[in-house]
Motif scaffolding. Structure first.
Motif, short mmCIF file in Angstrom:
data_model
loop_
_atom_site.label_atom_id
_atom_site.label_comp_id
_atom_site.label_asym_id
_atom_site.label_seq_id
_atom_site.Cartn_x
_atom_site.Cartn_y
_atom_site.Cartn_z
N PRO A 59 5.55 -2.04 -23.35
CA PRO A 59 6.54 -1.15 -22.69
C PRO A 59 6.12 -1.26 -21.76
O PRO A 59 6.53 -0.42 -19.86
N GLU A 60 4.55 -0.29 -21.16
CA GLU A 60 4.22 -0.21 -19.95
C GLU A 60 3.87 -0.99 -18.81
O GLU A 60 4.15 -0.77 -17.54
N ARG A 76 6.54 -3.36 -18.73
CA ARG A 76 8.06 -3.08 -18.25
C ARG A 76 8.52 -2.11 -17.24
O ARG A 76 9.70 -2.11 -16.45
N SER A 77 8.03 -1.18 -17.93
CA SER A 77 8.13 -0.11 -16.84
C SER A 77 7.63 0.29 -15.78
O SER A 77 8.34 -0.07 -14.52
N ARG A 120 10.20 -2.75 -13.94
CA ARG A 120 11.70 -1.89 -13.39
C ARG A 120 11.44 -1.70 -11.96
O ARG A 120 12.10 -1.52 -11.52
N THR A 121 9.85 -0.63 -12.35
CA THR A 121 10.38 -0.06 -11.07
C THR A 121 10.01 -0.75 -9.70
O THR A 121 10.77 0.22 -8.47
N GLU A 144 7.07 -8.05 -24.15
CA GLU A 144 7.88 -6.61 -23.73
C GLU A 144 6.60 -5.33 -24.40
O GLU A 144 7.36 -4.49 -24.60
#
Length: 579
Positions: free
Chosen positions: A233-234, A236-237, A240-241, A231
């Motif tokens: 953050p970068e 996962r971001s 999601r996009t 997980e």
């Protein structure tokens, strides 16, 4: 007894009459084995009873038994004649009985429906795409089969829940992400003018090309997957996009095809739950521990292999997440049946999945069924998404629409003020061509899709059925301008009787398609109904006939049209009023 079960009550009446006659003629007592068949030629009858099963007990030849029963069974309601033909007793249905039963009920939206599934919930999973590429022709076959099977199941009275398991995690997803991150230069669907799924698919292809030149990309993709699971953050971001782009693109295609889902499941949300199920099974002594710490189950006693369920490092296998997702689906819906529409390359996987669930103590595993289907190709060869040679489903639909539009314009169907109707009609004709061509082949068979052949307005095609439906619409419109009498006392011809019999078989045809989990027999039925009606249309005048003849013949046409419309809608094809 269902309203539209035409042949069921007739068989029961024949069985009752035959039992009484066999008792009085030969002193036989039941129960008897009755073997009913459909004669190969309608001129031989509409229903046949084989007399072989009675011969031994009656000590009489089947032809003699058939002759004796013909005299005893000729007065059953709904039958015009019982005729002995060799060892068979052939029955001819009364056209007046058929007309009274069918010409009104055939117009009802629920005509042909069964109540066999009443009170039962059927979960049907189909589509199941990966979020690293657009839907291709193979997905098309899956989606069309799923929609048709859902519609067939609803005609049988089931409460159908349509679900889509989206494969949105894994190394294949990370490959698209890595290629976009490295080479994408912040490109978006808006800036590129591409649908989101096409944009992401572009980078899946780009990864394949680049990784052949730079092997380091393989390690980088694997590291991205580890970062995703951790997980970061970068990562996962970005995930999601790009997932949102793909899902928005998928939805456009689903809307275009008419695909609907009641529930979406995402592997990213369910993959870890399978791990807990396997660990629980370990605590119950249902799995084995390998030397490297992996957890496995031995299925060799039923001809399968030993299956690893968790790796030695505790990470999940593909089957692990399917265990978790399937258990969640049962907890969500408490289904009575669950169909998985998935290609035949997963046959072995589902055998293992169902058996593992059974051995883990889930008694509802017996309700699971894999509806396997063969692969689909174009004349040019098989589809390969990594190399960018995949047959994009959107592109195929666009091509079919363009071909249909050319054909429609050449026929000059629409006037100068109706040009806006051409595009919409071409869309429905193009889709009808694709859907019918794919569904008319048995699901288990591999098939080759031929765009030009599928679009023919003659022969066993979707456009031919749509054209027949439109022809009857035109007839009905023109009938508003002539006098229509009463059909009371109308003498139905042999040709008309055969059409009525065909309508009467619709109920059992839908049951058969459901029992076989296959819409192909419905495709054949609709083609034969349309072909026979078109021949009748050429042979028998309708609007130029006498008023009472007009009414009877028009009503028959409207009944045929209604059944064509319902059958086409089950297949996901739009019935057209003008073509």
């Amino acid at each position: 007894m269902d309203r539209d079960d035409l042949f069921g009550p007739l068989r029961e009446a024949i069985e009752a009459g035959a039992a009484q006659a066999l008792g009085s003629l030969y002193g036989l007592e039941g129960p008897f084995h009755y073997k009913f068949e459909t004669p190969p030629d309608p001129a031989m009858g509409h229903l046949a009873l084989a007399c072989f099963p009675f011969a031994k007990a009656a000590k009489t030849g089947p032809p003699i038994i058939a002759q004796a029963l013909a005299q005893a069974l000729g007065s059953i309601n709904g039958l015009a004649e019982a005729r002995a033909v060799g060892p068979y007793l052939n029955f001819f249905l009364s056209p007046r009985y058929l007309a009274d039963r069918l010409l009104t009920s055939a117009l009802m939206p629920d005509f042909g429906n069964s109540s066999q599934g009443k009170g039962q919930r059927l979960l049907l999973e189909y589509s199941s795409p990966n979020t690293n590429k657009p839907l291709h022709l193979g997905h098309g076959r899956n989606n069309l089969l799923g929609m048709a099977l859902a519609n067939l199941s609803e005609t049988q009275g089931f409460e159908v829940i349509k679900v889509n398991l989206v494969n949105d995690r894994g190394i294949h997803i990370c490959k698209s992400m890595l290629a976009y991150q490295t080479f994408g230069q912040s490109e978006t669907p808006e800036s590129s003018g591409l649908k989101g799924d096409k944009l992401v698919g572009k980078y899946y292809v780009e990864y394949d090309k680049r990784s052949k030149l730079d092997p380091r990309l393989e390690d980088q993709a694997a590291q991205m997957l580890r970062d995703w699971e951790a997980e970061v953050p970068e990562v996962r971001s970005l995930w999601r996009t790009m997932n949102d782009w793909v899902l928005a693109g998928f939805q456009e295609t689903y809307d275009r095809l008419g695909c609907q889902f009641d529930q979406l499941y995402f592997e990213s949300e369910t993959y870890q739950s399978g791990r807990e199920i396997v660990l629980k099974a370990q605590a119950e002594g249902r799995v084995e521990v390998e030397d490297n710490g992996a957890l496995s189950i031995d299925l060799t006693d039923i001809g399968l292999d030993k299956k690893i369920l968790l790796r030695g490092d505790g990470t999940s296998m593909y089957i692990t997440q399917d265990l978790g997702t399937t258990v969640k689906k049962y907890a969500d819906f408490y289904f009575d049946h669950h169909f998985f529409v998935v290609g035949n390359e997963q046959d072995y996987h589902f055998k293992v999945l169902f058996e593992v669930l059974k051995r883990f103590g889930y008694d509802w595993a017996a309700r699971l069924e894999h509806l396997s289907y063969g692969m689909i190709t174009l004349p040019e060869g098989k589809m390969k998404s990594r190399e960018g040679t995949v047959v994009d489903l959107d592109d195929l639909l666009d091509e079919m629409k363009a071909l249909a539009q050319t054909e429609i314009e050449s026929r000059e169907i629409f006037g100068p003020k109706e040009q806006d109707l051409i595009g919409a009609t071409a869309e429905w004709v193009g889709q009808g061509a694709v859907k019918y061509f794919i569904l008319k082949s048995g699901a288990a068979r591999e098939m080759q899709f031929n765009p030009k052949e599928s679009l023919s307005f003659d022969g066993q095609t979707g456009p031919y059925l749509q054209y027949t439906h439109a022809r009857i619409s035109s007839l009905a419109k023109r009938a508003q301008e002539v006098e229509l009498g009463s059909k009371e006392g109308y003498a139905w011809s042999g040709q008309e009787t055969e059409l009525l019999v065909q309508l009467g078989r619709f109920y059992e045809l839908l049951q058969f398609c459901f029992s076989e989990r296959n819409p192909a027999p419905l495709c054949t039925y609709l083609y034969e109904l349309a072909r026979n009606y078109n021949k009748y249309y050429y042979d028998q005048p309708v609007l130029k006939a006498e008023p009472n003849e007009r009414r009877a013949r028009l009503d028959l046409g409207l009944a045929v049209q209604a059944v064509l419309a319902k059958g086409l809608k089950i297949l996901g094809i739009e019935p057209l009023k003008r073509m």
